[in-house]
Motif scaffolding. Sequence first.
Motif, PDB file in Angstrom:
ATOM      1  N   LEU A  34       0.850  -1.172   0.000  1.00 24.32           N
ATOM      2  CA  LEU A  34       0.000   0.000   0.000  1.00 24.32           C
ATOM      3  C   LEU A  34       0.892   1.230   0.000  1.00 24.32           C
ATOM      4  CD1 LEU A  34      -2.853   1.289   0.581  1.00 24.32           C
ATOM      5  CD2 LEU A  34      -2.262   1.050   2.980  1.00 24.32           C
ATOM      6  N   THR A  35       0.588   2.176  -0.882  1.00 22.00           N
ATOM      7  CA  THR A  35       1.342   3.414  -0.967  1.00 22.00           C
ATOM      8  C   THR A  35       0.468   4.558  -0.477  1.00 22.00           C
ATOM      9  OG1 THR A  35       2.617   2.562  -2.826  1.00 22.00           O
ATOM     10  CG2 THR A  35       2.591   4.931  -2.542  1.00 22.00           C
ATOM     11  N   LEU A  36       1.036   5.418   0.369  1.00 20.97           N
ATOM     12  CA  LEU A  36       0.283   6.516   0.972  1.00 20.97           C
ATOM     13  C   LEU A  36       0.973   7.854   0.732  1.00 20.97           C
ATOM     14  CD1 LEU A  36      -0.248   4.805   4.430  1.00 20.97           C
ATOM     15  CD2 LEU A  36      -1.998   5.112   2.682  1.00 20.97           C
ATOM     16  N   MET A  37       0.192   8.865   0.409  1.00 17.86           N
ATOM     17  CA  MET A  37       0.697  10.231   0.360  1.00 17.86           C
ATOM     18  C   MET A  37       0.983  10.658   1.799  1.00 17.86           C
ATOM     19  SD  MET A  37       0.680  11.041  -2.830  1.00 17.86           S
ATOM     20  CE  MET A  37       0.885  12.809  -2.780  1.00 17.86           C
ATOM     21  N   PRO A  38       1.879  11.634   2.016  1.00 22.35           N
ATOM     22  CA  PRO A  38       2.183  12.049   3.394  1.00 22.35           C
ATOM     23  C   PRO A  38       0.938  12.401   4.204  1.00 22.35           C
ATOM     24  CG  PRO A  38       3.764  13.018   1.895  1.00 22.35           C
ATOM     25  CD  PRO A  38       2.729  12.336   1.046  1.00 22.35           C
ATOM     26  N   GLU A  39      -0.009  13.128   3.604  1.00 16.10           N
ATOM     27  CA  GLU A  39      -1.204  13.519   4.365  1.00 16.10           C
ATOM     28  C   GLU A  39      -2.054  12.305   4.739  1.00 16.10           C
ATOM     29  OE1 GLU A  39      -1.945  14.241  -0.051  1.00 16.10           O
ATOM     30  OE2 GLU A  39      -0.365  14.816   1.338  1.00 16.10           O
ATOM     31  N   GLU A  40      -2.040  11.252   3.918  1.00 18.33           N
ATOM     32  CA  GLU A  40      -2.780  10.028   4.243  1.00 18.33           C
ATOM     33  C   GLU A  40      -2.125   9.308   5.414  1.00 18.33           C
ATOM     34  OE1 GLU A  40      -4.580   8.651  -0.042  1.00 18.33           O
ATOM     35  OE2 GLU A  40      -2.420   8.386   0.286  1.00 18.33           O
ATOM     36  N   LEU A  41      -0.792   9.271   5.434  1.00 16.84           N
ATOM     37  CA  LEU A  41      -0.083   8.627   6.544  1.00 16.84           C
ATOM     38  C   LEU A  41      -0.326   9.381   7.853  1.00 16.84           C
ATOM     39  CD1 LEU A  41       1.877   6.372   7.421  1.00 16.84           C
ATOM     40  CD2 LEU A  41       3.721   8.003   7.030  1.00 16.84           C
ATOM     41  N   PHE A  42      -0.307  10.717   7.786  1.00 14.64           N
ATOM     42  CA  PHE A  42      -0.547  11.505   8.999  1.00 14.64           C
ATOM     43  C   PHE A  42      -1.976  11.309   9.495  1.00 14.64           C
ATOM     44  CE2 PHE A  42       2.855  14.342   7.049  1.00 14.64           C
ATOM     45  CZ  PHE A  42       3.874  13.649   7.679  1.00 14.64           C
ATOM     46  N   GLN A  43      -2.938  11.226   8.583  1.00 18.75           N
ATOM     47  CA  GLN A  43      -4.340  10.962   8.956  1.00 18.75           C
ATOM     48  C   GLN A  43      -4.445   9.590   9.630  1.00 18.75           C
ATOM     49  OE1 GLN A  43      -7.263  12.864   7.662  1.00 18.75           O
ATOM     50  NE2 GLN A  43      -8.665  11.581   8.814  1.00 18.75           N
ATOM     51  N   LEU A  44      -3.760   8.608   9.076  1.00 21.54           N
ATOM     52  CA  LEU A  44      -3.751   7.270   9.663  1.00 21.54           C
ATOM     53  C   LEU A  44      -3.160   7.315  11.069  1.00 21.54           C
ATOM     54  CD1 LEU A  44      -4.349   4.276   9.147  1.00 21.54           C
ATOM     55  CD2 LEU A  44      -2.064   4.089   8.164  1.00 21.54           C
ATOM     56  N   GLY A  45      -2.115   8.112  11.241  1.00 23.83           N
ATOM     57  CA  GLY A  45      -1.503   8.261  12.561  1.00 23.83           C
ATOM     58  C   GLY A  45      -2.459   8.822  13.592  1.00 23.83           C
ATOM     59  N   GLU A  46      -3.384   9.660  13.148  1.00 22.73           N
ATOM     60  CA  GLU A  46      -4.383  10.212  14.070  1.00 22.73           C
ATOM     61  C   GLU A  46      -5.448   9.180  14.428  1.00 22.73           C
ATOM     62  OE1 GLU A  46      -5.938  13.787  12.367  1.00 22.73           O
ATOM     63  OE2 GLU A  46      -4.005  14.828  12.486  1.00 22.73           O
ATOM     64  N   VAL A  47      -5.727   8.257  13.523  1.00 20.44           N
ATOM     65  CA  VAL A  47      -6.776   7.258  13.725  1.00 20.44           C
ATOM     66  C   VAL A  47      -6.286   6.074  14.569  1.00 20.44           C
ATOM     67  CG1 VAL A  47      -8.233   5.582  12.504  1.00 20.44           C
ATOM     68  CG2 VAL A  47      -7.962   7.895  11.603  1.00 20.44           C
ATOM     69  N   ILE A  48      -5.046   5.707  14.441  1.00 23.05           N
ATOM     70  CA  ILE A  48      -4.517   4.506  15.109  1.00 23.05           C
ATOM     71  C   ILE A  48      -4.725   4.516  16.624  1.00 23.05           C
ATOM     72  CG2 ILE A  48      -2.367   3.281  15.661  1.00 23.05           C
ATOM     73  CD1 ILE A  48      -1.620   3.632  12.698  1.00 23.05           C
TER      74      ILE A  48
END
Length: 78
Positions: free
Chosen positions: A51-65
């Motif tokens: 899975l490839t993520l744009m930086p903003e997608e990774l940061f959003q994921l970090g908020e959800v985890i």
Amino acid sequence: MKFQILKEIAVLKEGKNGWRKELNLVSWNGNEPKYDIRWWPPNKSDIGKGLTLMPEELFQLGEVIPMLSRDLHLLHQG
């Protein structure tokens, strides 16, 4: 597909066959680097599913985890 691993960030899991699920910063086909979660063989000569993520997608994921970890804790108590 051409790729360049610009930064190895973390090994998330290692399989019995030596392949590792890793979080890396990768440039695909000379394009802008993206965060990538993928299975890699030891010599990085092949590419596994990932899975490839744009930086903003990774940061959003970090908020959800953190919310997911609370949910998982409740599931294991039930």
